[in-house]
Enzyme design. Structure first.
Site, PDB file in Angstrom:
ATOM      1  N   ASP A  21      -5.624 -16.883 -29.680  1.00 31.20           N
ATOM      2  CA  ASP A  21      -6.689 -17.817 -30.013  1.00 31.20           C
ATOM      3  C   ASP A  21      -7.895 -16.985 -30.452  1.00 31.20           C
ATOM      4  O   ASP A  21      -7.979 -15.797 -30.136  1.00 31.20           O
ATOM      5  CB  ASP A  21      -7.029 -18.662 -28.784  1.00 31.20           C
ATOM      6  CG  ASP A  21      -8.183 -19.612 -29.024  1.00 31.20           C
ATOM      7  OD1 ASP A  21      -8.160 -20.325 -30.040  1.00 31.20           O
ATOM      8  OD2 ASP A  21      -9.108 -19.626 -28.199  1.00 31.20           O
ATOM      9  N   ASP A  23     -11.738 -18.365 -30.850  1.00 36.60           N
ATOM     10  CA  ASP A  23     -13.020 -18.683 -30.222  1.00 36.60           C
ATOM     11  C   ASP A  23     -12.942 -18.642 -28.709  1.00 36.60           C
ATOM     12  O   ASP A  23     -12.045 -19.234 -28.103  1.00 36.60           O
ATOM     13  CB  ASP A  23     -13.505 -20.057 -30.695  1.00 36.60           C
ATOM     14  CG  ASP A  23     -13.836 -20.052 -32.176  1.00 36.60           C
ATOM     15  OD1 ASP A  23     -14.755 -19.305 -32.562  1.00 36.60           O
ATOM     16  OD2 ASP A  23     -13.167 -20.773 -32.934  1.00 36.60           O
TER      17      ASP A  23
END
Length: 300
Positions: A21, A23
């Site tokens: 991922d 953010d």
């Protein structure tokens, strides 16, 4: 969307695919903007400084998206990856192509998809070249200064995350008979839309550890669908997958795929954070799901 998988399927007998991922995992932005990062340090970090840093990043991201990556024209037509429309690209020479007068406004037919594919091809080329071939010297200096300021404020979160990704790819230099004993690949699956996410990769200096074809946007399709495409793309009997992120969506999707999941937590007491996360930790999670690696195939 089957073409998205079939066009670039990579068979391999010994491979580890690390699915990241972005953010609040590899970069911190939302937690800077809303002050939650500073709050987790109980007064040690100045919240207003973090918020100011976050706002400056937002402005940089939007400026680069709009000025250099067609975002105003493309924001309503998000794709899961830059190769998603490659079948519509006829290979036309775009060196003298006028993107402002080709009539691209809607996605009604194959002609519009071809125009969008042209833009995505140019974006891929710019991504591969890097921002030093796109921005002027003044913007590059502002960008470098902001990156260093952010890295200092976050105690090296950005640089240590980047070093970790480089360490993963560096393991591919181990070889026997001129063949990698175990191939290690970084893939990014972000919940943000594709163009801003690619620009973030460039601005946060992740473009050397994620090639553009290994960046996926789950904005419209969800992370489980992206994970399924990735599993089909990297086919093989001995391919291992590991998901690293901070959110519930990637956690649930990893569980559905029966893949290990490592949850990143930016709080000072977090078990998995940057700096701090190590390959030994990650390998432990992988081995719990798949069993210990065969040292003849994958070096530890």
């Amino acid at each position: 969307m089957d073409d998205l998988v079939n066009a670039s399927t990579i068979p391999c007998e010994n491979m580890i695919v690390y699915i990241w991922d972005m953010d609040e995992t590899l970069i911190l932005l939302k937690s800077l903007l809303d002050g939650s990062y500073a709050e987790s340090f109980n007064g040690v970090k100045e919240s207003r400084k973090g918020t100011d840093i976050g706002k400056r990043w937002e402005n940089h991201i939007l400026q680069v998206c709009d000025d250099y990556f067609f975002y105003e024209q493309m924001e309503n037509y998000n794709q899961p990856c830059l190769d998603a429309l490659s079948l519509y690209d006829d290979g036309q020479d775009l060196s003298d192509y006028n993107f402002n007068s080709d009539g691209f406004k809607h996605m009604h037919d194959d002609a519009d998809r071809r125009k969008l594919a042209y833009r995505q091809r140019v974006i891929a080329q710019k991504y591969a070249q890097g921002l030093h071939h796109v921005l002027d010297q003044q913007l590059i200096q502002l960008w470098d200064d902001l990156y260093q300021m952010t890295d200092n404020y976050t105690d090296g979160w950005f640089s240590s995350g980047h070093a970790f990704l480089q360490q993963i790819l560096g393991r591919n230099t181990l070889s026997t008979s001129n063949h990698a004993r175990c191939q290690h690949i970084n893939v990014l699956v972000t919940s943000g839309s594709l163009i801003p996410s690619l620009v973030k990769c460039l601005l946060f200096k992740l473009d050397d550890v994620f090639s553009y074809d290994n960046v996926y946007s789950s904005w419209d399709v969800g992370k489980l669908q992206c994970f399924s495409w990735i599993k089909e793309r990297f086919s093989g009997q001995a391919v291992r997958f590991c998901v690293i992120g901070d959110g519930m969506e990637e956690c649930m999707a990893a569980q559905r795929m029966s893949w290990p999941f490592i949850q990143i937590d930016f709080r000072p007491g977090g078990v998995h954070r940057f700096p701090g996360l190590t390959l030994r930790m990650v390998e432990h999670y992988i081995d719990v799901i798949y069993g210990p690696s065969n040292s003849d195939n994958c070096d530890e």
